[in-house]
Design a protein around this motif. Sequence first.
Motif, PDB file in Angstrom:
ATOM      1  N   SER A  12       0.841  -1.196   0.000  1.00  0.00           N
ATOM      2  CA  SER A  12       0.000   0.000   0.000  1.00  0.00           C
ATOM      3  C   SER A  12       0.870   1.237   0.000  1.00  0.00           C
ATOM      4  O   SER A  12       2.096   1.155   0.036  1.00  0.00           O
ATOM      5  CB  SER A  12      -0.858   0.023   1.261  1.00  0.00           C
ATOM      6  OG  SER A  12      -0.031   0.297   2.391  1.00  0.00           O
ATOM      7  N   CYS A  16      -4.282   5.166   3.555  1.00  0.00           N
ATOM      8  CA  CYS A  16      -5.525   4.882   4.264  1.00  0.00           C
ATOM      9  C   CYS A  16      -5.353   4.981   5.782  1.00  0.00           C
ATOM     10  O   CYS A  16      -6.242   5.451   6.477  1.00  0.00           O
ATOM     11  CB  CYS A  16      -6.069   3.517   3.847  1.00  0.00           C
ATOM     12  SG  CYS A  16      -6.806   3.552   2.183  1.00  0.00           S
ATOM     13  N   GLU A  57      -4.992  -2.547   5.743  1.00  0.00           N
ATOM     14  CA  GLU A  57      -4.704  -1.712   4.577  1.00  0.00           C
ATOM     15  C   GLU A  57      -3.770  -2.484   3.654  1.00  0.00           C
ATOM     16  O   GLU A  57      -2.851  -3.147   4.124  1.00  0.00           O
ATOM     17  CB  GLU A  57      -4.006  -0.424   5.042  1.00  0.00           C
ATOM     18  CG  GLU A  57      -3.470   0.436   3.901  1.00  0.00           C
ATOM     19  CD  GLU A  57      -2.490   1.502   4.387  1.00  0.00           C
ATOM     20  OE1 GLU A  57      -2.948   2.604   4.718  1.00  0.00           O
ATOM     21  OE2 GLU A  57      -1.273   1.230   4.441  1.00  0.00           O
ATOM     22  N   GLY A  83      -9.771   0.572   2.078  1.00  0.00           N
ATOM     23  CA  GLY A  83      -9.164   1.140   0.880  1.00  0.00           C
ATOM     24  C   GLY A  83      -9.134   0.219  -0.318  1.00  0.00           C
ATOM     25  O   GLY A  83      -9.356  -0.992  -0.232  1.00  0.00           O
TER      26      GLY A  83
ATOM     27  N   ARG B  43       6.041  -2.526  -5.798  1.00  0.00           N
ATOM     28  CA  ARG B  43       4.726  -2.351  -6.414  1.00  0.00           C
ATOM     29  C   ARG B  43       4.859  -2.116  -7.924  1.00  0.00           C
ATOM     30  O   ARG B  43       3.869  -2.115  -8.632  1.00  0.00           O
ATOM     31  CB  ARG B  43       3.952  -1.248  -5.697  1.00  0.00           C
ATOM     32  CG  ARG B  43       3.538  -1.713  -4.280  1.00  0.00           C
ATOM     33  CD  ARG B  43       3.105  -0.557  -3.389  1.00  0.00           C
ATOM     34  NE  ARG B  43       1.804  -0.041  -3.736  1.00  0.00           N
ATOM     35  CZ  ARG B  43       1.445   1.241  -3.585  1.00  0.00           C
ATOM     36  NH1 ARG B  43       2.318   2.110  -3.123  1.00  0.00           N
ATOM     37  NH2 ARG B  43       0.252   1.639  -3.905  1.00  0.00           N
ATOM     38  N   ARG B  63      -0.198   7.633  -5.778  1.00  0.00           N
ATOM     39  CA  ARG B  63      -0.407   6.426  -4.949  1.00  0.00           C
ATOM     40  C   ARG B  63       0.894   5.736  -4.557  1.00  0.00           C
ATOM     41  O   ARG B  63       0.860   4.677  -3.940  1.00  0.00           O
ATOM     42  CB  ARG B  63      -1.308   5.437  -5.683  1.00  0.00           C
ATOM     43  CG  ARG B  63      -2.793   5.605  -5.403  1.00  0.00           C
ATOM     44  CD  ARG B  63      -3.387   6.784  -6.070  1.00  0.00           C
ATOM     45  NE  ARG B  63      -4.795   6.968  -5.684  1.00  0.00           N
ATOM     46  CZ  ARG B  63      -5.546   7.966  -6.142  1.00  0.00           C
ATOM     47  NH1 ARG B  63      -5.051   8.845  -6.972  1.00  0.00           N
ATOM     48  NH2 ARG B  63      -6.793   8.085  -5.739  1.00  0.00           N
ATOM     49  N   HIS B 160      -3.979  12.172  -1.790  1.00  0.00           N
ATOM     50  CA  HIS B 160      -4.332  12.043  -3.197  1.00  0.00           C
ATOM     51  C   HIS B 160      -5.317  13.116  -3.668  1.00  0.00           C
ATOM     52  O   HIS B 160      -6.417  12.798  -4.157  1.00  0.00           O
ATOM     53  CB  HIS B 160      -4.861  10.631  -3.510  1.00  0.00           C
ATOM     54  CG  HIS B 160      -3.973   9.537  -3.002  1.00  0.00           C
ATOM     55  ND1 HIS B 160      -2.598   9.694  -2.915  1.00  0.00           N
ATOM     56  CD2 HIS B 160      -4.236   8.293  -2.514  1.00  0.00           C
ATOM     57  CE1 HIS B 160      -2.069   8.584  -2.420  1.00  0.00           C
ATOM     58  NE2 HIS B 160      -3.023   7.726  -2.152  1.00  0.00           N
TER      59      HIS B 160
HETATM   60  S1  SF4 Z   1      -6.196   2.385  -1.218  1.00  0.00           S
HETATM   61 FE1  SF4 Z   1      -5.260   3.464   0.490  1.00  0.00          FE
HETATM   62  S2  SF4 Z   1      -3.293   2.467   0.771  1.00  0.00           S
HETATM   63 FE2  SF4 Z   1      -4.004   1.867  -1.270  1.00  0.00          FE
HETATM   64  S3  SF4 Z   1      -3.065   3.363  -2.688  1.00  0.00           S
HETATM   65 FE3  SF4 Z   1      -5.119   4.143  -2.117  1.00  0.00          FE
HETATM   66  S4  SF4 Z   1      -4.768   5.482  -0.358  1.00  0.00           S
HETATM   67 FE4  SF4 Z   1      -2.941   4.211  -0.621  1.00  0.00          FE
END
Ligand code: SF4
Lengths: 255, 432
Positions: A12, A16, A57, A83, B43, B63, B160
């Motif tokens: 992640s 979140c 998360e 999230g 990632r 992200r 974001h």
């Molecule tokens: S869902 Fe949450 S943890 Fe995943 S990229 Fe979006 S803000 Fe980040």
Amino acid sequence: MKPKVAVHKFASCDGCQLALLNAGPDLLALAERVDFVHFAEAGIVAPEAEADIALVEGSVSTPEEAARIRTVRERSRYLVTIGACATAGGLQALRNGADAGAWVAGVYAHPEWIEISPRALPVAEFVKVDHELRGCPVSTRQVLALFHDLLRGVAPRPVESSVCLACKRAGHACVTVTQGEPCLGPVTQDGCGALCPGRGRGCYGCYGPAATVNAEGLIRHWTAQGMDKDAVRRRFRFITPEAPAFRTAAEEGGE
Amino acid sequence: MTKRGRSIRVPVLARVEGEGALEIDIAGNRITRLDLRIYEPPRLFEKFLEGRSYLEVPDMVARICGICPVAYQMSAVAAIEDAFGFTPGPELRAWRRLLYCGEWIESHALHIHLLAAPDVLGFESVLDMAQAWPEVVERGLRLQALGNRILAVLGGRSVHPVSVRPGGFSRLPGPEALDPLQEACRAALETARDLVAWTASLDLPRETQDFPCVALRHPHEYPMNEGRIAATTGLEIPVSEFEAHFEEYQVPHSTALHSRLAGRSYLVGPLARLNLNRDRLPPPVAEALAATGIAFPSHNSHFSIVARAVEIFLALSEAVRILDDPPPAAPALARPLQPRAAEGFGCTEAPRGILYHRYRFDADGRVQAARITPPTSQNQARMEEDARLALERFGLDRPDEELRRYAERVIRNYDPCISCATHFLRLKVNRR
Ligand code: SF4
């Protein structure tokens, strides 16, 4: 005794968890009512601790994470995914379907030192999930509402409405009509209160598919506007790549 | 080499965003090996950006890090606009700077109060600290909330934000949102000045080391969105030459790539920025810095907390300056760019240091190749070197628990936003 709460992180961006760390006085107030037993970002570290409520998360993207999510499940009474990463894979799930090994070799000189699973997947693919909060990121309001319900012993309710409805309620000008923006609002679950249309741009789907999704209608409309197939596919395959309704739409729209 | 003797594991190094561990081999009074292990699963952003439209890039790279999404958006739009030959006008520059100020304030306030202060004052977490030091915690949360508010007013939400597009903002707020924001920022200036003095009054270890600092340098501004890349070694280059001077390399114990400059580890971030850009501080901020009595340039990483406080004051002063006379919104609104087959470079000052992006686009503006070098990965080698020297000086015969606490404290000075660079902490000490 105060209920025990654990906050676990998988693949992640940490965004979140910030819903809690950005809560300010509300975080301190919550800490009076619950006992945070594991929340590494806040300095409390006991990943193996038993918890009444676990917030998770991130998506599951390595063999280590696949093993760890099972342990978390065993030690948690009520598990909530928070999230897009945890509920629908998140952006990193865009690698699913690609040759993960080749991709790793594209980034790393020594791919043999890197261990990842072929796909980054939602938590629910591995263990039972009791409730989910959507969003990228989830908001402080969502997380506080969750605790409000759980601490009163009330089951939190799923969200039924779409971004498009929230947009109309907020009185925003429709960005599809006025700007010709490809907006995912009609098929996306509400949660942000139609943030993007309010800022003059189309919704890009942070909260994933709404309860009912008429993707065909939307795809027909976009195609009529001159959007090419690949753009349609990319639109659905974005923040929530593993959400079934959007995955199907991406496959059908991109054909 | 076979490892014998005790080995102690301490779980996840807390209060570092992310996950990681530190492993140390000790022989007598020397550290023979120190690995900062970063476990964050890769990632692979650079790969899945391929094939995406330039219009999608800012929302995607945000992200990479929830704590500094604006930095990723800013470096991305800089690189995209560089590729397509678009130069932001003064209005757009001012609005972007205001947005960035919000992120610096939010990120630095979070670090000082929630992550670093518990170390200095001897608590496990801010939740414990809040009982003993309510006014310190309250001040931190207030500043953090103000940074977040700037982000939300301009971008819709603090994590974001949604209004940043290549070529400009999708929409900008009007006076009904900006006026109260200006008042709130003005009202907090005094708090920020006090914070500088408070951080300087803390009992910080005196641990000076020798290392190069790297930061952007702008003709007349304290750097945020643009500038040349400068180092205390005398290097000064355009952003497009970054890869010719800075080398990324992989180590077996980290999924984040390390970096070096002319074979050496180097520092990026608030302390490096301040060391290179003190002459760019507005007078009130420069005075607050001088009043601390700390000699700058400083090569003591423990003073990073002071540098962060100075930058909160700087960012808040800049926010007030911009909000006192907000530039017209219209020239800063997104306009269509003309994609072309080209390469673009972007480097901006994330709260944690320079963040470099390079993209190659095809004629339709689709990404063909992407390269992203986050500040935390650049700092990794320096963190390892610092921890090794600092622990040796601290005394290796101390109990593991003390070593762990001190090592954590040293590493936390870098505010490793591990998600950016991938993640960290557990301590393993091998003594022989
Ligand atoms: S869902 Fe949450 S943890 Fe995943 S990229 Fe979006 S803000 Fe980040």
